[in-house]
Write a protein that holds these residues in place. Structure first.
Motif, PDB file in Angstrom:
ATOM      1  N   UNK A  58      62.603 -59.833 -55.903  1.00 30.26           N
ATOM      2  CA  UNK A  58      62.828 -60.027 -57.610  1.00 30.26           C
ATOM      3  C   UNK A  58      64.090 -58.804 -57.447  1.00 30.26           C
ATOM      4  N   UNK A  59      65.188 -60.206 -58.474  1.00 32.96           N
ATOM      5  CA  UNK A  59      66.422 -59.138 -58.915  1.00 32.96           C
ATOM      6  C   UNK A  59      66.362 -58.260 -60.085  1.00 32.96           C
ATOM      7  N   UNK A  60      65.570 -57.959 -59.625  1.00 33.86           N
ATOM      8  CA  UNK A  60      65.630 -56.172 -60.831  1.00 33.86           C
ATOM      9  C   UNK A  60      66.076 -54.838 -60.112  1.00 33.86           C
ATOM     10  N   UNK A  62      64.899 -51.254 -59.117  1.00 30.64           N
ATOM     11  CA  UNK A  62      64.143 -50.695 -58.327  1.00 30.64           C
ATOM     12  C   UNK A  62      62.594 -50.239 -59.271  1.00 30.64           C
ATOM     13  N   UNK A  63      63.824 -49.132 -60.502  1.00 29.56           N
ATOM     14  CA  UNK A  63      62.062 -48.543 -61.235  1.00 29.56           C
ATOM     15  C   UNK A  63      62.189 -49.590 -62.090  1.00 29.56           C
ATOM     16  N   UNK A  64      62.227 -51.315 -62.277  1.00 30.42           N
ATOM     17  CA  UNK A  64      61.574 -51.655 -62.944  1.00 30.42           C
ATOM     18  C   UNK A  64      60.860 -52.788 -61.764  1.00 30.42           C
ATOM     19  N   UNK A  65      60.153 -52.455 -60.862  1.00 31.79           N
ATOM     20  CA  UNK A  65      59.908 -53.378 -59.806  1.00 31.79           C
ATOM     21  C   UNK A  65      58.241 -52.395 -60.289  1.00 31.79           C
ATOM     22  N   UNK A  66      57.942 -51.730 -60.224  1.00 27.23           N
ATOM     23  CA  UNK A  66      56.688 -50.732 -60.487  1.00 27.23           C
ATOM     24  C   UNK A  66      56.020 -50.535 -62.061  1.00 27.23           C
ATOM     25  N   UNK A  67      54.962 -50.758 -61.946  1.00 25.18           N
ATOM     26  CA  UNK A  67      54.070 -50.402 -63.147  1.00 25.18           C
ATOM     27  C   UNK A  67      55.082 -49.712 -64.135  1.00 25.18           C
ATOM     28  N   UNK A  68      54.855 -49.942 -65.793  1.00 27.05           N
ATOM     29  CA  UNK A  68      55.057 -48.692 -66.414  1.00 27.05           C
ATOM     30  C   UNK A  68      55.094 -47.421 -66.233  1.00 27.05           C
ATOM     31  N   UNK A  69      53.928 -47.045 -66.069  1.00 26.86           N
ATOM     32  CA  UNK A  69      53.110 -46.298 -66.600  1.00 26.86           C
ATOM     33  C   UNK A  69      53.626 -45.869 -65.248  1.00 26.86           C
ATOM     34  N   UNK A  70      54.208 -45.744 -64.022  1.00 28.67           N
ATOM     35  CA  UNK A  70      54.395 -45.188 -62.506  1.00 28.67           C
ATOM     36  C   UNK A  70      56.161 -44.782 -62.742  1.00 28.67           C
ATOM     37  N   UNK A  71      57.186 -45.910 -64.038  1.00 29.97           N
ATOM     38  CA  UNK A  71      58.648 -46.009 -63.937  1.00 29.97           C
ATOM     39  C   UNK A  71      58.317 -44.991 -64.473  1.00 29.97           C
ATOM     40  N   UNK A 102      61.122 -55.631 -69.202  1.00 28.88           N
ATOM     41  CA  UNK A 102      62.985 -55.999 -69.173  1.00 28.88           C
ATOM     42  C   UNK A 102      63.116 -55.147 -69.951  1.00 28.88           C
ATOM     43  N   UNK A 103      62.195 -54.396 -71.186  1.00 21.69           N
ATOM     44  CA  UNK A 103      63.412 -53.416 -70.823  1.00 21.69           C
ATOM     45  C   UNK A 103      63.009 -52.346 -70.251  1.00 21.69           C
ATOM     46  N   UNK A 104      63.884 -50.730 -70.901  1.00 22.32           N
ATOM     47  CA  UNK A 104      64.763 -49.556 -69.718  1.00 22.32           C
ATOM     48  C   UNK A 104      63.506 -48.771 -70.215  1.00 22.32           C
ATOM     49  N   UNK A 105      62.766 -47.539 -69.578  1.00 24.29           N
ATOM     50  CA  UNK A 105      62.802 -46.479 -69.754  1.00 24.29           C
ATOM     51  C   UNK A 105      63.994 -45.406 -70.671  1.00 24.29           C
ATOM     52  N   UNK A 106      62.845 -44.852 -71.771  1.00 25.33           N
ATOM     53  CA  UNK A 106      63.883 -44.025 -72.580  1.00 25.33           C
ATOM     54  C   UNK A 106      63.852 -42.717 -72.811  1.00 25.33           C
ATOM     55  N   UNK A 107      64.180 -42.395 -72.343  1.00 26.78           N
ATOM     56  CA  UNK A 107      64.411 -40.298 -72.998  1.00 26.78           C
ATOM     57  C   UNK A 107      65.222 -39.932 -73.370  1.00 26.78           C
ATOM     58  N   UNK A 108      64.310 -38.559 -73.641  1.00 22.21           N
ATOM     59  CA  UNK A 108      65.639 -37.857 -74.401  1.00 22.21           C
ATOM     60  C   UNK A 108      65.593 -36.449 -73.604  1.00 22.21           C
ATOM     61  N   UNK A 109      66.909 -35.893 -73.529  1.00 22.26           N
ATOM     62  CA  UNK A 109      66.978 -34.498 -73.049  1.00 22.26           C
ATOM     63  C   UNK A 109      68.118 -33.565 -74.185  1.00 22.26           C
ATOM     64  N   UNK A 110      67.694 -31.775 -72.957  1.00 21.32           N
ATOM     65  CA  UNK A 110      69.044 -31.364 -74.357  1.00 21.32           C
ATOM     66  C   UNK A 110      70.040 -31.441 -74.227  1.00 21.32           C
ATOM     67  N   UNK A 119      69.410 -47.629 -63.342  1.00 24.42           N
ATOM     68  CA  UNK A 119      69.237 -48.832 -63.672  1.00 24.42           C
ATOM     69  C   UNK A 119      68.282 -48.597 -64.064  1.00 24.42           C
ATOM     70  N   UNK A 120      67.688 -49.171 -65.562  1.00 25.48           N
ATOM     71  CA  UNK A 120      66.889 -49.296 -66.130  1.00 25.48           C
ATOM     72  C   UNK A 120      66.080 -48.106 -66.383  1.00 25.48           C
ATOM     73  N   UNK A 121      66.782 -46.592 -66.385  1.00 27.69           N
ATOM     74  CA  UNK A 121      66.749 -45.240 -67.043  1.00 27.69           C
ATOM     75  C   UNK A 121      67.690 -45.109 -67.814  1.00 27.69           C
ATOM     76  N   UNK A 122      67.466 -44.895 -69.570  1.00 22.05           N
ATOM     77  CA  UNK A 122      68.733 -44.766 -70.450  1.00 22.05           C
ATOM     78  C   UNK A 122      68.352 -43.813 -70.706  1.00 22.05           C
TER      79      UNK A 122
END
Length: 319
Positions: A58-60, A62-71, A102-110, A119-122
């Protein structure tokens, strides 16, 4: 694979950090497993069992190519537990909208954490943020931003047609309240379509609990001659508690708005008839308008409502 590394992967449900691997095995062992294709690097310092990659062609990212829970677990491990899942990812964890692949993982940080997106992580850095109440809670074993702030943060990220549904559902399911959502909106002074969100929260605050009720409030059941309806009024009839869509207390009239998909089932219709009959025993007249009538002829619905209210005797208000 080295048995020590394999044991760490089993313990971590397929996920392992380089730091943990270095505690039990030399660097060359880790390098060998990676070169042999047994380990895959998802993020800096974060590795996964190669068997968990869903599609190696897949042309995605690498973080998008595992199950969402694992990502999500990988993203949290990358931040060394200094972040919480947020925005569209948090909305999924709260069960109010499924996040597509297709949507990235979103995180809030201090603010000042120094970590950046991948890539695939905001990632978003927030002043005064901490992975602890009241900014974050634990849900399903994962740190996640509190629901009212999550809903507000997701507003500009969703298509306009999809924005109101999660907020209405969250209020209807008693996961949050309009008051908490208003307070969360006050924390975000600048936002795309902020006025539209404020308008929706105004409707939720007065008791509207569906898009149909909001439309009726705006176009039919307010204005000259209309009483101030009590929305979601709580009425006790014997041992039963009943909530009324729009209650004109002085006239003891309950206006019920039936959605487009309601009452196709005869059993559901029977439930409504029994409810209406029970309310009649305490002098409450139930008037129902269908979605079709309300949307196709709002002027007639308004006129009928005013005529019904005018024909009713006025009862003393309950203090």
């Amino acid at each position: 694979m080295d048995p020590r590394l394999y044991a760490l992967l089993v313990r971590g449900d397929g996920l392992v950090t380089r730091r943990d691997m270095m505690r039990v095995a030399p660097a060359w062992t880790i390098q060998s497993a990676w070169r042999a294709g047994r380990l895959v690097r998802l993020l800096p310092g974060i590795y996964v069992d190669a068997a968990l990659i869903r599609d190696t062609t897949a042309d995605l990212p690498i973080l998008a190519r595992v199950e969402s829970s694992l990502a999500r677990r990988a993203a949290l491990a990358y931040t060394d537990r200094r972040a919480a899942l947020s925005r569209l990812t948090a909305l999924d964890v709260w069960g109010l909208r499924r996040q597509p692949t297709g949507e990235p993982v979103h995180l809030d940080l201090p603010k000042g954490s120094g970590l950046r997106g991948r890539p695939h992580l905001v990632v978003r850095h927030r002043s005064g943020f901490a992975v602890a109440p009241p900014q974050a809670v634990t849900r399903g074993g994962l740190p996640v931003t509190r629901l009212d702030r999550t809903l507000v943060d997701c507003w500009p990220l969703l298509m306009p047609v999809d924005r109101s549904g999660p907020l209405i559902r969250a209020v209807n399911d008693r996961l949050t309240t309009p008051r908490r959502l208003v307070a969360a909106l006050a924390e975000v002074p600048r936002m795309t379509d902020r006025a539209a969100l404020g308008g929706l929260l105004d409707r939720l605050t007065v008791g509207c609990r569906s898009p149909l009720e909001i439309w009726g409030h705006d176009h039919v059941f307010t204005g000259p001659g209309m009483p101030t309806f009590t929305r979601q009024a709580r009425v006790q009839v014997g041992a039963r508690t009943i909530y009324l869509d729009m209650f004109a207390e002085a006239e003891r009239v309950d206006i019920e708005l039936d959605g487009a998909t309601n009452h196709g089932d005869p059993a559901e219709r029977e439930i409504d008839l029994r409810r209406d009959a029970l309310l009649a025993t305490v002098g409450i007249l139930v008037v129902r308008f269908t979605h079709r009538r309300l949307m196709s002829n709002p002027t007639q619905v308004r006129q009928e409502t005013l005529a019904i209210l005018a024909a009713r005797p006025r009862y003393p208000m309950i203090s």
